[in-house]
Design a protein around this motif. Structure first.
Motif: not given
Length: 343
Positions: A96-102
Motif C-alpha cells: 500500500f502507499k498513502l500520501e498526504s501533506i503535512v
C-alpha cells in the motif's frame, strides 16, 4: 529501535539526500499502545517528526508517505571461465502507499522555516487488509515505513524515513490450529540378501499452532526390529521461500532453529516410548503465508537416525502465530497421516 517505557514511543530515522548541515537532530517518533511499539491492519499510527534548522529555509511543502512493500533478490551463477555469467533474480511488491501533506503554503507560495527546532505531529490510519508481518530474511524483506519529504523549488525532495514494525496477528485458538496431529512411518533395511525386521515410529503432537517461546511437546513410540542401533531426533526447521513474479523462479532456504536428541533404541526392541521437547526461540518470526513473493514456513521433523542407512522421518508442518492458546479452548478430535517406505 528505541522503546519508551511510559508512552511506548519508538523512534528511528534514516536521512536520505540530506542537504549539508542545515537539518540536524532529525527524529521520527511513533506512539503505540502496544509495549513493543507494533502496529497492525487498521490501526491509527501517530507520532511526531522533529528536526533542528541551522538557518532559515524556504520550502514549498512537507509531505508524508505511509508505505508497505516487499522485495526479494538473489543471484545465480552458471558456467566457468570466460563463459561464466551471473543472473540476478528479483521482485518487488507494493502492499500500500498513502500520501498526504503535512505543511503547505497558501496559493502555492513558498513558506520560510526559521532557524531552530520544528515539531510536526502526524496521525494516519494503516489501511485495512491482509498484509504480511514485517520480516528480514536472507534474500528479501517486508518493511513498513513513514517517509517525510521536504520539497523546495528547483530542488530534488529531501527525504527522512523511519521504519515501524507491522504485525499480522495469527490466533492460535483458530480451530484449524488446535487439531492434534499424528503420523506413522516404517521401513526395513537390507544388507546384501538379508532384510531386517521393521523399524517403526508413531509420532503425535497436541496441536498445529504455537507462538514463539512455547515448548512443543512430541510423544513418540518406536520399534526397532533390526540389528542396528537407532537414535530419535527432533528438529524445528524454518523454511524461507523467495519467488519471482508468477513464481517462475524460486529460492528455498531451510534453517534448523532447534534440535534435540532422545535415548537410543537398542536392536530388537519394540514399544519404546519417548517424549521430545522443542523450545521455540523467542525471536522466531511468525509464519508468513500471505505474500506472493516471500513466505516463511515451519516444520517439525522427527527422525530415527539409523546406523549405516538413511533416516526414517516424519514431517509436521506447524504455524507460528501471535496470539497464544487459551487453555479452556475445546479441541477437535485428532486425525492421522500414515506413510511407509522400504529401503
Amino acid at each position: 529501535m528505541l522503546y519508551g517505557s511510559k508512552r511506548n514511543v519508538c523512534s528511528k530515522c534514516k536521512a536520505v539526500n540530506m542537504f549539508g548541515e542545515t537539518f540536524k537532530n532529525v527524529s521520527i517518533d511513533f506512539i503505540s499502545s502496544h509495549p513493543n511499539c507494533t502496529f497492525s491492519s487498521g490501526d491509527m499510527i501517530s507520532g511526531e517528526m522533529k528536526f533542528e534548522l541551522s538557518k532559515d529555509v524556504k520550502i514549498q511543502h512537507i509531505s508524508m508517505t505511509l508505505k508497505g512493500k516487499a522485495k526479494i533478490s538473489w543471484t545465480t551463477r552458471r558456467g566457468s571461465g570466460k563463459s561464466r555469467h551471473t543472473r540476478v533474480h528479483s521482485a518487488k511488491l507494493e502492499l500500500f502507499k498513502l500520501e498526504s501533506i503535512v505543511v503547505q503554503g497558501q496559493n502555492a507560495d513558498e513558506i520560510t522555516l526559521k532557524t531552530g527546532i520544528h515539531v510536526y505531529p502526524f496521525r494516519c490510519q494503516i489501511p485495512h487488509g491482509d498484509f504480511p508481518s514485517s520480516f528480514v530474511g536472507l534474500h528479501g524483506r517486508i518493511c513498513y515505513t513513514v517517509i517525510f519529504g521536504i520539497h523546495r523549488s528547483w530542488h530534488r525532495a529531501k527525504q527522512f524515513e523511519s521504519e515501524f514494525k507491522f504485525v499480522n496477528h495469527v490466533d492460535c485458538n483458530n480451530p484449524a490450529l488446535l487439531v492434534p496431529i499424528s503420523a506413522a512411518n516404517s521401513k526395513t533395511v537390507c544388507c546384501l540378501w538379508c532384510v531386517s525386521g521393521p523399524i517403526m515410529m508413531d509420532v503425535r503432537m497436541e496441536r498445529k499452532g504455537y507462538v514463539p517461546g512455547e515448548i512443543i511437546q512430541i510423544s513418540a513410540e518406536f520399534g526397532n526390529g533390526s540389528s542396528r542401533r537407532v537414535v530419535p531426533k527432533a528438529l524445528l526447521v524454518q523454511k524461507q521461500a523467495f519467488y519471482t513474479a508468477g513464481k517462475s523462479t524460486s529460492k528455498i532456504v531451510p534453517r534448523t532453529l532447534v534440535c534435540t536428541m532422545g535415548q537410543a533404541v537398542q536392536p530388537n526392541h519394540s514399544d519404546v516410548y519417548c517424549e521430545l521437547m522443542l523450545t521455540i526461540p523467542e525471536d522466531a518470526p511468525t509464519s508468513i503465508a500471505n505474500c506472493p513473493i516471500l513466505e516463511v514456513e515451519y516444520v517439525v521433523m522427527v527422525s530415527l537416525e539409523i546406523s549405516g542407512a538413511s533416516n526414517l522421518e516424519t514431517l509436521f508442518p506447524i504455524v507460528l502465530g501471535t496470539i497464544p492458546l487459551r487453555q479452556e479452548e475445546c479441541r477437535p478430535p485428532p486425525y492421522s497421516m500414515v506413510a511407509k517406505n522400504i529401503v
